[in-house]
Design an enzyme around this catalytic site. Structure first.
Site, PDB file in Angstrom:
ATOM      1  N   SER A  77       0.812  -1.216   0.000  1.00 30.63           N
ATOM      2  CA  SER A  77       0.000   0.000   0.000  1.00 30.63           C
ATOM      3  C   SER A  77       0.847   1.269   0.000  1.00 30.63           C
ATOM      4  O   SER A  77       0.397   2.309  -0.484  1.00 30.63           O
ATOM      5  CB  SER A  77      -0.923   0.019   1.216  1.00 30.63           C
ATOM      6  OG  SER A  77      -0.169   0.043   2.405  1.00 30.63           O
ATOM      7  N   ASP A  87      -0.443   6.224  11.590  1.00 30.78           N
ATOM      8  CA  ASP A  87      -0.284   4.812  11.927  1.00 30.78           C
ATOM      9  C   ASP A  87       1.170   4.362  11.843  1.00 30.78           C
ATOM     10  O   ASP A  87       1.455   3.185  11.926  1.00 30.78           O
ATOM     11  CB  ASP A  87      -1.178   3.939  11.028  1.00 30.78           C
ATOM     12  CG  ASP A  87      -0.837   4.089   9.553  1.00 30.78           C
ATOM     13  OD1 ASP A  87       0.128   4.816   9.226  1.00 30.78           O
ATOM     14  OD2 ASP A  87      -1.540   3.489   8.721  1.00 30.78           O
ATOM     15  N   HIS A 134       1.839   4.540   6.812  1.00 34.53           N
ATOM     16  CA  HIS A 134       1.485   5.162   5.539  1.00 34.53           C
ATOM     17  C   HIS A 134       1.865   6.635   5.557  1.00 34.53           C
ATOM     18  O   HIS A 134       1.165   7.456   6.137  1.00 34.53           O
ATOM     19  CB  HIS A 134      -0.017   5.025   5.303  1.00 34.53           C
ATOM     20  CG  HIS A 134      -0.463   3.607   5.166  1.00 34.53           C
ATOM     21  ND1 HIS A 134      -0.992   2.874   6.207  1.00 34.53           N
ATOM     22  CD2 HIS A 134      -0.421   2.758   4.106  1.00 34.53           C
ATOM     23  CE1 HIS A 134      -1.280   1.650   5.793  1.00 34.53           C
ATOM     24  NE2 HIS A 134      -0.949   1.545   4.540  1.00 34.53           N
TER      25      HIS A 134
END
Lengths: 217, 217, 217, 217, 217, 217, 217, 217
Positions: free
Chosen positions: G15, G191, G194
């Site tokens: 991601s 977090d 990211h």
């Protein structure tokens, strides 16, 4: 670099400045800076100069001409207590003369443009460390194009006012025209106005090059 | 007028033809004709020639080059059993050379363009009353613009093949360039490709002018 | 053609005029003209007379009777400073008598219709070059149909007032009834009121035929 | 009343039967019966005859002609093991001849209509207690209307086949024409096809009147 | 039947009356009557008595107790100039005592219920032809259930006030309890409050049975 | 507590177990455990016994009866390699007999219920440390209610099979009936089936009380 | 700079690489490059080196570990015929050990990580000009944090394999840890995984610094 | 247990308290309590103490600092007439100093924090049975983390004020730090702030442990 610790830069403008930022005067929290050149400038300043805590605010609103920007300049720009002000306005003043030629009240003629812009520059100089004037532009390399030619008149007004008031003048028209020597305008913007991420990176680089910015700092 | 009672005209093409029609080969029921020049032609034929029952089918799909259109030409065009076929293709073949210059597999070079188009014309002639070839275009009046210049090469291929095969050739590049003598290109299309309703009306008028159509019929 | 350079035409009406335009008094920018006959007229004027810069404004709102249109006529129509005004109103005045017969306050009886319409015509004549009165209609060829018969009374009021005030009268009831000689009403409009694109093209052609418009100009 | 405990009635048809039911063969759970005449019949049977456990299934699909209904008749109707079958089909067979006259493959001509309907009736009779044939209709009281006149031909085919095969024939065309003696067709259905709740109640009452149903049971 | 030509009936209540109607006081146009018992009554009156033009208005709002209904009774009910008023309220007055027992301000105790209801009945009698009082209910056949027992107290208040003021009293609690002799409550309403279409048909039948309504009229 | 480090518990069931979990066999990542009793059990085990790494999987699917659960038991439950299996099924087997009494194929009669459940218990015992059987229930304190009485038959089948196969039997019917001594059923579940968060906490507490769980661990 | 005209760089990853790109292997057309570091690299290469036509493809997919990336490496990366390959993978291999510790099959242990990564590097070297290995990271400056400590093991595997196979190794763990000397991790990523736009600019600068890139070119 | 029959507890706070509750001061009806620790407390009180009717209200709003909470404290908390007040505030006062360090007006410094909190405690003590002060926290076990260290200063202010005013002090920072001895912080909250359901269960258990709550009551 000219920006010092805790300096606050406010970017005023239209959709090119706005670029999807959430509200009128947006802060760099929760993606409120949009995704245009303002975001690029903020990211590069923060990535390369982490030891300085520079604040960037996006005060662009899509569709605005100098008329609308002037009307909200105190509320959206000066009330933010900026140390530096950047103004990039005029594209819609010209564009409406060509895409809706019959709707005269949507258009801003050169005299009013000059008056509006000068009023904003005077407000912006008041109590700040410096003012940037980014020219409007049309990503059209052909100077004979009628809208490009008209835009050039407004670019000259910008240049003249910037010099008169001691602002930093950034000629985005020239920047994009030069780039069109390498790539076709449709590579940067299908409508020749709203730059994609490459165009935003170009504007950010041009802006930062005038600020003593060092990418390898 | 050249279209007779119960004639069926199928318009093949890309997004300019498609213009929001629901599916691949769309019928004039429930708004399936899109809102571009195909819809204009259908509306004018039905409004002015109610005594003839002419059927119009939209077989445009957005983003297609000659490569994709050729691959579906039998399924979407010829299987419709047209009496007349109109082909307007090539814009994306050229555009991709300028907006994504690094992605070569998205681009169609002149030789392949010619081969693809000729193959489609040959299919289209088979068993029909006539074939229209509408040139690709770029609503850019400056012939020195690189994408316009490149498009002109493809327009010439169109013209040559149309003549060779006895098709009706419609020069949309010239149509739009002439119109730009009156209004700026941004009046017709912000991206200089997808015409608004005025542009669609222009294309429809040009098409119909080649068919013996009489607005005051 | 009667429209001169920079002329401004405002079209007042109900949903037939509105046809999906964004707001109350809409301008030909960003698709705000709807997709009905107003859009067709604008497209054809711009396509065929590019040398004239004619401005078209859509001032239709869905569901309105003469009562609602009169209440907003100054704000939405006359404040636009039109050179020409077109009024097409009355369908809902009649329709509500048949689809909700028990709700009397939704219906407008002939005397009030006449009073409302005349008041609007008088406003519209004031300072303009001309006024168009487009009759209401019901796309029903059978004159014995009760709603059609009732509509005919309103059409006559229109005709009488148009003549009395020197307006251009356009009989849409007759236009559609004639067309029904060729095609069934369901071809133009499932509800016999809201014309599809073919119907919009018909109305536009009828309107333009009264203006000295030449399609091949 | 003719329906006995645990009888299962399956209603086959087009959008008039379907009326928003969730799927192809819908059950009276979780609002799957749609909101048309089938729902009305189910509600009245359950409200007035709670001591009988009658099951109702909606097997209508919007847009279907006899051609599509025949193709799915085994899967959607007979596989449900009905005790009674109701068939109401043909509106679209006729309508497509008028709203899309140029698209011949969407239309079903009388001979094919008769053949399709008879084949369905024969399937439906097999092993059931009875078959209802509800005529197609057009809520148009004028018998000279071309679509109404055409529909009348199909109504007669229905009547003839119902008699030949001993089915209960329900003449919805007459039902609606009679109602139009009191109210204009636009009160029941703007498009003269899809009845509102009043129309659905009318059809349900007509259906139930043929079944020995007693509202005050 | 007691309703005469042009009579206007307004139904006041909570979500059972509202049943998805669009606004506060809704008219039978464009599906504004909801899909509950009010719609059923309107459909049956219109289907069976087409020669009378009876108007029905839905003035139910979901979640309301007598407190909220009283507050809007003049605006939503009496200002509609009804000939007949139907009041069905009290379910939420009781329900909140059981589903949110700790939130006292959401609950309406018997004395306040009686006072609120009587005030509404007195308003409703003023200048109308008659008032219907439909009892609240809980589709629970067990009289020992605590919420059912509490509801019975409110039903009795209803009955007493209806008699005192000469209103038509309709005992929905008894209606549903009787029906539960045949089917389980979950067949009518999963939450024992909001009836499905069968339950709506039941309420409509009970209401109409008190009005001299003849289904086979 | 009976669950040891790394034990894996799989909860099989219907919508009461599912409670909005994303897929068929859901894991405690990204909110995939739903928001019912399974989530409560997982949260309490993890909060109170952080030193053990117990894994919980939700294998409930809304609407399922024993018939559907048995069909997917190997795929969704046993293939997860559980150490413990919990089965809570049967509510829909009974409910469909009352809310759609005419649709027999949706209902599962006692013999089939017993056969299906026993087959699942036998699968579940194979290679696991233990099996929990949670009874179906109806949050209805009145044992004379027909659906409650029918549910009691299924509860007894559960109890009998649990004893026969040495499973832990948890009588949810009794749990909820006892709670109804304090609060009305509508406090826990409007439809007397799907418990709110309070009901989920109740089920979780009952389950954990059989596992040696200590809240103050 | 090491990238030559027409070079094609494919970025494989999870991601962090993906960052909202539309599909699996995305091209720089229509915003398909996502909005993470891949987009920044593409924008800066195109803005600063317009004379070179460098192609960038995003082959990241959210949530992938080395296991999933390896399974699609041929299809998504090598089939793109890259001149350069960049691999940034491993964050999810480690993260799942901490956020879902009980679900072992979601986790990738060091031996498998090393095997998977080496297999990808070997594929990537085959026929390309060079391979970049970007380490996984956790934006946590405290080396005693258990997840950071675990991540460091994977970073070392990366470093070792990169050296063994002559790849360019880029230590993102160190990059972010250094930046945390100036700003708290929550400034870059809530977090700690990211990165926001500032973090993306940091990664891009680090990547480009290893390629002979000159911002003022 | 300290909560008596009919006691009303209002929980004031930020997003950790709010957790998706519908409005500002939410009631336990229709899922308005959110899905965080407030919901857990309500569910456990209602499940374990059904004989007491304890009312819980959620007065949390996402993003609030003490500054915003103080501004609405009378309206949202005290006007609810609580018997007990719980205050959990301060996370955003600190967080903004780290995630948007340049935006000083979003941050609340210790002196203002103390003043705001004390003002709220004094309001909350007035006429209530008791006040709970839940400390802010950062789920970061490393006390050297700069944001954790800063948070610790605010925790100490909380503790001091709670003691001074005789409130129950609940040290959530210690609760989470202890839990991190067993599981990594990413197991409870990816952003180390917003706890998942396990974290909510932890907070609820800690809160209830101070109230004489017995899970097996």
């Amino acid at each position: 670099m000219i920006f010092e610790n805790n300096d606050h830069i406010v970017f005023a403008g239209d959709s090119v400045t706005d670029a999807g930022s959430a509200g009128e005067a947006s802060v760099p929290m929760f993606d409120n800076l949009g995704h245009g050149y303002v975001r690029h400038i903020d990211s590069l300043l923060a990535a390369c100069y982490p030891e300085r805590c520079i604040r960037v605010t996006n005060a662009g609103i899509s569709g605005h001409t100098t008329r609308e920007l002037l009307a909200r300049f105190d509320r959206d720009v000066m009330s933010q207590k900026p140390d530096w002000v950047s103004i990039c306005i005029g594209i819609n003043d010209v564009w409406r003369q060509f895409d809706v030629p019959a709707i005269h009240e949507y258009q801003v003629m050169p005299e009013e443009y000059e008056k509006n812009l000068e009023e904003m520059i005077e407000k912006a100089k008041n109590g700040t460390k410096g003012v940037f004037v980014l020219s409007p532009y049309y990503i059209e390399p052909n100077p004979a194009d009628r809208m490009r030619a008209r835009m050039d008149e407004y670019v000259e007004i910008c240049r003249r006012l910037a010099e008169k008031h001691g602002c930093v003048f950034i000629d985005l028209q020239k920047l994009f025209a030069d780039y069109c020597g390498y790539r076709h305008s449709s590579y940067l913007a299908w409508d020749r106005i709203h730059p994609n991420q490459v165009g935003a990176a170009l504007v950010a680089r041009e802006f930062l090059s005038r600020c003593g910015f060092d990418y390898n700092h």
